[in-house]
Each structure stands twice: as C-alpha cells, then as structure tokens.
Design an enzyme around this catalytic site. Structure first.
Site, PDB file in Angstrom:
ATOM      1  N   CYS A   1       0.835  -1.208   0.000  1.00  0.00           N
ATOM      2  CA  CYS A   1       0.000   0.000   0.000  1.00  0.00           C
ATOM      3  C   CYS A   1       0.869   1.258   0.000  1.00  0.00           C
ATOM      4  O   CYS A   1       1.637   1.480   0.937  1.00  0.00           O
ATOM      5  CB  CYS A   1      -0.915   0.021   1.209  1.00  0.00           C
ATOM      6  SG  CYS A   1      -1.935   1.511   1.185  1.00  0.00           S
TER       7      CYS A   1
ATOM      8  N   ILE B   1      -1.119  -5.874  -9.654  1.00  0.00           N
ATOM      9  CA  ILE B   1      -0.352  -4.952  -8.824  1.00  0.00           C
ATOM     10  C   ILE B   1      -1.281  -4.092  -7.956  1.00  0.00           C
ATOM     11  O   ILE B   1      -2.477  -3.982  -8.229  1.00  0.00           O
ATOM     12  CB  ILE B   1       0.512  -3.990  -9.709  1.00  0.00           C
ATOM     13  CG1 ILE B   1      -0.375  -3.229 -10.688  1.00  0.00           C
ATOM     14  CG2 ILE B   1       1.628  -4.691 -10.362  1.00  0.00           C
ATOM     15  CD1 ILE B   1       0.305  -2.136 -11.487  1.00  0.00           C
TER      16      ILE B   1
ATOM     17  N   GLY C   1     -10.984  -3.252 -10.004  1.00  0.00           N
ATOM     18  CA  GLY C   1     -11.187  -2.310  -8.912  1.00  0.00           C
ATOM     19  C   GLY C   1     -11.861  -1.053  -9.413  1.00  0.00           C
ATOM     20  O   GLY C   1     -13.089  -0.914  -9.384  1.00  0.00           O
TER      21      GLY C   1
HETATM   22  C1  LIG Z   1     -10.203   3.662  -3.457  1.00  0.00           C
HETATM   23  C2  LIG Z   1      -9.249   2.499  -3.490  1.00  0.00           C
HETATM   24  C3  LIG Z   1      -9.002   1.773  -2.319  1.00  0.00           C
HETATM   25  C4  LIG Z   1      -8.118   0.685  -2.337  1.00  0.00           C
HETATM   26  N1  LIG Z   1      -7.894  -0.020  -1.191  1.00  0.00           N
HETATM   27  C5  LIG Z   1      -7.082  -1.118  -1.207  1.00  0.00           C
HETATM   28  C6  LIG Z   1      -6.916  -1.927  -0.040  1.00  0.00           C
HETATM   29  O1  LIG Z   1      -7.516  -1.692   1.015  1.00  0.00           O
HETATM   30  N2  LIG Z   1      -6.062  -2.974  -0.135  1.00  0.00           N
HETATM   31  C7  LIG Z   1      -5.385  -3.310  -1.290  1.00  0.00           C
HETATM   32  O2  LIG Z   1      -4.627  -4.276  -1.304  1.00  0.00           O
HETATM   33  N3  LIG Z   1      -5.560  -2.563  -2.427  1.00  0.00           N
HETATM   34  C8  LIG Z   1      -6.382  -1.495  -2.398  1.00  0.00           C
HETATM   35  N4  LIG Z   1      -6.579  -0.766  -3.551  1.00  0.00           N
HETATM   36  C9  LIG Z   1      -5.866  -1.175  -4.793  1.00  0.00           C
HETATM   37  C10 LIG Z   1      -6.759  -2.051  -5.693  1.00  0.00           C
HETATM   38  O3  LIG Z   1      -7.120  -3.256  -5.067  1.00  0.00           O
HETATM   39  C11 LIG Z   1      -6.044  -2.374  -7.027  1.00  0.00           C
HETATM   40  O4  LIG Z   1      -4.879  -3.105  -6.750  1.00  0.00           O
HETATM   41  C12 LIG Z   1      -5.674  -1.119  -7.809  1.00  0.00           C
HETATM   42  O5  LIG Z   1      -6.686  -0.135  -7.706  1.00  0.00           O
HETATM   43  C13 LIG Z   1      -5.423  -1.420  -9.291  1.00  0.00           C
HETATM   44  O6  LIG Z   1      -6.575  -1.992  -9.872  1.00  0.00           O
HETATM   45  P1  LIG Z   1      -7.652  -1.130 -10.726  1.00  0.00           P
HETATM   46  O7  LIG Z   1      -6.895  -0.370 -11.753  1.00  0.00           O
HETATM   47  O8  LIG Z   1      -8.577  -2.166 -11.295  1.00  0.00           O
HETATM   48  O9  LIG Z   1      -8.333  -0.234  -9.741  1.00  0.00           O
HETATM   49  C14 LIG Z   1      -7.458   0.326  -3.549  1.00  0.00           C
HETATM   50  C15 LIG Z   1      -7.717   1.059  -4.724  1.00  0.00           C
HETATM   51  C16 LIG Z   1      -8.603   2.125  -4.707  1.00  0.00           C
HETATM   52  C17 LIG Z   1      -8.870   2.877  -5.992  1.00  0.00           C
END
Ligand SMILES: Cc1cc2nc3c(=O)[nH]c(=O)nc-3n(C[C@H](O)[C@H](O)[C@H](O)COP(=O)(O)O)c2cc1C
Length: 294
Positions: free
Chosen positions: A126, A186, A260
């Site tokens: 994170c 990732i 996500g």
């Molecule tokens: C608002 C938000 C909150 C997120 N919270 C977490 C989290 O609590 N734990 C985690 O491992 N990844 C978290 N992520 C990362 C997502 O799980 C993911 O890895 C990342 O957004 C890339 O995927 P995407 O492009 O489909 O969003 C978060 C992403 C966003 C946008």
C-alpha cells in the site's frame, strides 16, 4: 467457457473484485456476487482500529482514479460479526490483510483461520501508509514474512505486490521460494499530483496511488515479468475495465483478473459486462476455454 481453477479453488469465471473498492461490508460483497464476480476480495483488514486519512481521499483523474484512503479499519478483533457472515458469500472470498510487523500478519492470519476465507491476501504494497510498502520493497523481508505466515495457515497465502519497487521479479521469486501459493499484482502506482491551478496537493495525504485504465500497461508488463520467473498462479490487477483488457491480462500470464476502479467507471455490473465481452471475443476467435489463452 470462463470456468477456471486457482489454488485448487473452482471459479465460475476469472473476474475478481479487487481489494478496497467496496469495503468489507457483506451486503456490498453480496451485490458484487449477484453482479457476476467470480470471486470477491475484502478491503484490507488491519491489526488495530485506524481512521485513515482526511478527505479528499479519492479523486477522478484523466483515465483513472487517484487515492490515498490510508487503510481505515476497525481492527480485526472488532470484526468478528462481519467475519461470521463470510459464509453467506457463495463465490470464493479472498480476505485481504495488512500489518506493520510480521507479528501483525501472523496474528491476523491465525485469527482468520476459523472463518475459512478461501485465500488470504497479504497487502504488502500500500503506497498510502507510511510503512505500507516496507515488506513489498524488500525480498528478504517478504521471504521472512511469508514463511512465518505460511507456518500458521491452512489457507492459501497470496502476497499482493507493488510496482513501486526497484525489482518486482526479485520480490516475486522471494514469494515463491517462501511458499506463497499465488501472487497478486499490482497495487496502485504511487504518484504525487498537484492541482494545476492551486499548486497544492490533490489529496490530503500529499501523495497517493493511481489506478484504472491509466495503469493498465504497467500492470500487464509487471504480470509478464512475474510470469516469466514463477510457477505459482497470478491474480493480475490494474486497469482492467473491458473484456478485451481481461483477455490481454490472461495472455500476459494471469489466471485470474482483478477489477477495482472499473466498478467506478462501468458500475457494479461490470463483472457481467466484462464476462459477456470476453465470451464474444472468444467466440469470434474460436477459443473454447480460457485455459487456451494461457
Ligand atoms: C479507493 C481504493 C481503495 C483501495 N484499497 C485497497 C486496499 O484496502 N487494499 C489493497 O490491497 N488494495 C487497495 N486498492 C488497490 C486495488 O485493489 C487495485 O490493486 C488497484 O486499484 C489497481 O486496480 P484497478 O486499476 O482495477 O483499480 C485500492 C484502490 C482504490 C482505488
């Protein structure tokens, strides 16, 4: 056509709700299940109660989202009522956890055993917490963490990696050597973005992570790099919003595909939409099963 298997778990389709997008609430996870997700991931669960950062924590940018929510959590010991309801989710459930020390990850993993999530995802990536990437940036710490967590877990362990490190291949190899059952890659890509007119940070935390279509190429590249060096299966996440993207992620070497930010851009039924788009592309190309795409 889309059925698959990951760590000996059967899934109706490879599309997984990524961690953090919709919190840990069972009712929201159920809605995602209803909307066609093959599996769901909880928001990362932490060791002690933590509020997260002040607003603004999430903003839309061109082709993506920019967030620094800061891992708010009630703390795992205050969440048993929620954990007890995990069995209401009929698709595989991935419990995401984080900690500040190896002891934190071990304690939470031990505690979760009796609630039987299908996989435990270790968020070591994170970018929005001061020590959020300490483990994910060091192969030796990653190795130590995973072997200690594996020693107390009967449930498959899947570390989630950060692209914000000097050598993701080294970290992936450390995961496999230490006995990880799978890798998720990732997490968001760290950036410091300022408001163009105000010359002030867009988010209260000052920096944050970008996600959504803007990071798709980075995610595909990292998944390919990892695929080249490890045998264990990969859950590929980052920028996937269409069936075409999902197929690209499978071709890059992922077995499952996380979604996500796509929920924000295309709605809760993105899972159904992407599955239908994948099937259409596969029919057109004469592909009968996603296993042929590997
Ligand atoms: C608002 C938000 C909150 C997120 N919270 C977490 C989290 O609590 N734990 C985690 O491992 N990844 C978290 N992520 C990362 C997502 O799980 C993911 O890895 C990342 O957004 C890339 O995927 P995407 O492009 O489909 O969003 C978060 C992403 C966003 C946008």
């Amino acid at each position: 056509m889309l059925q698959t298997n990951f760590c000996k778990i059967e899934l109706q389709n490879p599309l997984v709700l990524a961690s953090g997008i919709l919190g840990t609430s069972i009712d929201l996870l159920k809605r995602v299940e209803f909307n066609g997700a093959g599996a769901v991931t909880t928001k990362s669960i932490g060791p002690i109660e933590r509020e997260g950062h002040n607003n603004p924590t999430v903003v839309e940018i061109e082709n993506g989202l920019y967030n620094a929510v800061g891992l708010p959590t009630p703390g795992y010991l205050n969440m048993n009522d929620e954990f007890k309801r995990w069995n209401e989710i009929k698709v595989p459930l991935i419990a995401s956890i984080y900690g500040s020390s190896i002891g934190d990850y071990v304690k939470i993993t031990e505690h979760l055993q009796k609630y039987k999530p299908d996989i435990i995802e270790l968020n070591i990536s994170c970018p929005n917490k001061d020590d959020g990437m300490v483990f994910g940036s060091s192969a030796s710490l990653t190795k130590e963490l995973i072997s200690k967590v594996k020693a107390v877990s009967e449930i498959p362990i899947m570390p989630k990696l950060t692209p914000n490190c000097s050598n993701i291949v080294e970290i992936a190899l450390a995961c496999e050597t230490a006995g990880a059952d799978a890798i998720c890659a990732i997490n968001t890509v760290q950036k410091e973005i300022s408001h163009p007119k105000l010359n002030a940070p867009l988010l209260s935390y000052g920096k944050g992570g970008i996600s959504g279509p803007i990071i798709k190429e980075i995610a595909l590249e990292k998944v390919k790099e990892i695929r080249d060096v490890v045998e264990i299966p990969i859950l590929g996440v980052g920028g996937i919003t269409t069936g075409k993207d999902a197929i690209e992620m499978l071709k890059a070497g992922a077995t499952l595909i996380g979604i996500g930010s796509g929920v924000y851009f295309r709605g809760m039924d993105i899972f159904k939409k992407v599955a239908d788009e994948m099937k259409k592309i596969m029919q057109k190309e004469g592909i009968k099963s996603i296993n042929e795409l590997k």
